[in-house]
Design a protein around this motif. Structure first.
Motif, short mmCIF file in Angstrom:
data_model
loop_
_atom_site.label_atom_id
_atom_site.label_comp_id
_atom_site.label_asym_id
_atom_site.label_seq_id
_atom_site.Cartn_x
_atom_site.Cartn_y
_atom_site.Cartn_z
N TYR A 182 2.58 -2.78 -8.04
CA TYR A 182 1.83 -1.76 -7.46
C TYR A 182 0.79 -1.07 -8.55
O TYR A 182 -0.32 -0.74 -8.26
N LYS A 186 -3.13 -0.75 -8.41
CA LYS A 186 -3.28 0.28 -7.58
C LYS A 186 -4.42 0.62 -6.99
O LYS A 186 -4.68 0.83 -5.84
N ASN A 187 -5.62 0.38 -8.11
CA ASN A 187 -6.89 0.65 -7.54
C ASN A 187 -7.36 -0.21 -6.33
O ASN A 187 -8.02 -0.12 -5.38
N ILE A 189 -5.42 -1.95 -4.21
CA ILE A 189 -4.63 -1.76 -3.08
C ILE A 189 -5.44 -0.50 -2.39
O ILE A 189 -5.17 -0.47 -1.06
N GLU A 190 -5.59 0.55 -3.15
CA GLU A 190 -5.96 1.65 -2.41
C GLU A 190 -7.44 1.58 -1.72
O GLU A 190 -7.79 2.18 -0.84
N ASN A 191 -8.25 0.67 -2.36
CA ASN A 191 -9.41 0.25 -1.81
C ASN A 191 -9.25 -0.51 -0.28
O ASN A 191 -9.97 -0.57 0.33
#
Length: 191
Positions: A182, A186-187, A189-191
């Motif tokens: 994760y 992270k970047n 996944i967040e997009n």
């Protein structure tokens, strides 16, 4: 002439060592057409083991030459979320042992098989359909086959035993693996 024959002829592949096959789908057109080169000492199936595969993006805007692994084996042996974490773990382990930089693939598809290919990618090179680098693909394939040979030196001829040993004996928990995955991604996944 069928596509595998072109690969055998153009690359001068030893048929006793390599098996070339591909698929545009069985019954229906595949979202992600592919052509694979298997070293018979490792695997002859896109569902198991390690192999070289050309994966076409769903929109056909380009393709990846990928050192990949069979996701189906992970799905058969682990629960869905766990399978995703474990295939990524093996990809990262082999990439580190070969000192390869991380290269992600994005096939622009939501299909389960596409996601499996993306997760199983160990190392890849992307070619846009208009890219001049396509002319170097024969050399790139031979370099990738050399890398597959190095995988065999690490994994041995029993890839399943290697996977099980590394997945069952590792000290990290599944939650710890997910946490690492994760934060590393992270970047994206967040997009």
């Amino acid at each position: 002439v069928e596509l595998p024959e072109i690969f055998y002829d153009e690359l001068k592949l030893d048929r006793s060592r390599y098996f070339v096959t591909g698929s545009c789908g069985k019954g229906n057109w595949a979202n992600i057409p592919w052509i694979a080169i298997f070293d018979k000492t490792i695997s002859i199936s896109a569902t198991r083991g390690y192999y070289i595969v050309i994966l076409f993006k769903e929109d056909m805007s380009g393709f990846y030459l990928s050192l990949n692994q069979g996701y189906t084996w992970f799905e058969e042996n682990f629960k869905k979320k766990e399978a995703k974490i474990k295939i990524k773990f093996i990809s990262e382990k082999i990439r580190k042992q070969l000192d390869l930089k991380e290269t992600n693939i994005n096939l622009n598809s939501n299909g389960a098989l596409a996601k499996g290919y993306e997760l199983g990618n160990i190392y890849s090179k992307y070619y846009d359909k208009k890219d001049e680098q396509i002319k170097n693909i024969k050399d790139d394939i031979w370099n990738m086959l050399d890398t597959l040979y190095k995988v065999e030196l690490i994994v041995g001829t029993n890839w399943e035993e290697f996977n099980i040993k590394n997945l069952m004996n590792k000290n990290e928990s599944i939650i710890e693996d997910f946490k690492n995955y994760y934060f590393k991604n992270k970047n994206e996944i967040e997009n």
